[in-house]
Write an enzyme that holds these catalytic residues in place. Structure first.
Site: not given
Ligand code: SAM
Length: 288
Positions: A42, A103, A170
């Site tokens: 994510h 991340s 995440d």
């Molecule tokens: N990991 C990042 C960081 O630490 O900088 C922050 C990520 S944020 C909490 C979660 C992200 O996951 C969002 O941008 C959202 O659009 C994306 N997302 C949600 N469901 C998802 C999925 N099933 N597969 C991939 N990305 C997804």
């Protein structure tokens, strides 16, 4: 779905805990020269301005990275926190922290030439920003970006060719089903790659699914005879407020060094980021 934008939360206490753990995991796994595959399921947009856009609305960095950076100027901190702050400063030319690497950027900067990074992002706007941001990096050739549902795709990437892998999970938990998808994805991933290191972030909310997450992960780890580490950081106890007051990480197959590093860092984070007497931490582990 798709109302979550990580820029609102960039540099918060939750990002600090998550990225502190993440950096330690990468550092440990890179002690051996073998190629490492890192999957960030994510990804978000990759990097965020703290001085304009969404981050200035929520101002979560004020009580997060800004507070920690100020604390570190005037107080001794652990080597883990110093290392984390160095990774954040890489993106900031000036003393002030005006940009917060998410991340994907933290991981990109830690890649060695033999390592690979795989990023997943589903949000139609975030994926475009992520592609643009990653395209600017000299490490971009080592990075694959997928506009796909990572919960469905993770098992297909396991085990990585090098059999050395780190997975950061995440989710935004915007969709309540994410808790269930996470469990299925972890079951499938461990079935195919039991020795991988998996780091799962979650918000500590009153919601039943959130409170049950650590126990569900413990059961999955036990079923696969895996060691685990569970950490939570709470910065305040103000249940009536809508902002997030605590978050956790659940790490399956943690390096033996992680608990010691967190035992040094968590009391400092509580001191630096704690806003009332409800601030504190949880640190537990189990060796299989
Ligand atoms: N990991 C990042 C960081 O630490 O900088 C922050 C990520 S944020 C909490 C979660 C992200 O996951 C969002 O941008 C959202 O659009 C994306 N997302 C949600 N469901 C998802 C999925 N099933 N597969 C991939 N990305 C997804």
């Amino acid at each position: 779905m798709f109302s979550y934008r990580h820029a609102f939360h960039a540099g918060s206490h939750a990002d600090i805990l998550k990225h502190l753990v993440l950096i330690h995991l990468v550092d440990y796994l890179q002690e051996k020269p073998g190629a490492l595959t890192i999957v960030d399921t994510h990804a978000g947009a990759g990097i965020y301005s703290l001085v304009d856009g969404f981050a200035t609305v929520s101002k979560e960095a004020d009580q997060g990275i800004d507070r920690l950076a100020t604390f570190a100027k005037n107080n001794p901190v652990s080597s883990g926190i110093a290392n984390y702050l160095d990774c954040i400063r890489v993106e900031n030319a000036e003393d002030d922290i005006t940009v917060y690497p998410g991340s994907p950027f933290i991981l990109a900067h830690l890649l060695r030439t033999q390592d690979r990074l795989k990023l997943f992002e589903l949000h139609p706007k975030e994926i475009d920003i992520l592609r643009h941001n990653i395209g600017e990096l000299r490490q971009s050739k080592q990075i694959d970006i997928y506009a796909e549902d990572s919960f469905a795709r993770l098992k297909g990437l396991m085990p990585p060719p090098s059999r050395r892998g780190l997975v950061l999970i995440d989710p935004s938990y915007e969709d309540k089903q994410d808790y269930r998808y996470l469990e299925t994805a972890m079951e499938e991933a461990l079935h195919r790659f039991a020795t991988g290191c998996y780091a799962i972030w979650y918000p500590c909310l009153s919601r039943r699914e959130s409170a049950a997450l650590p126990d569900h992960m413990k059961k999955i780890a036990a079923a696969h005879k895996r060691s685990w580490l569970h950490v939570e950081l709470r910065v305040e106890n103000a249940p009536k407020e809508r902002r997030l007051q605590a978050s956790g990480m659940f790490v399956i197959n943690p390096p033996w060094t992680l608990e010691k590093q967190l035992a040094e860092s968590l009391p400092i984070l509580v001191k630096a980021l704690g806003q009332d007497s409800g601030a504190g931490f949880v640190l537990k582990s189990f060796e299989a």
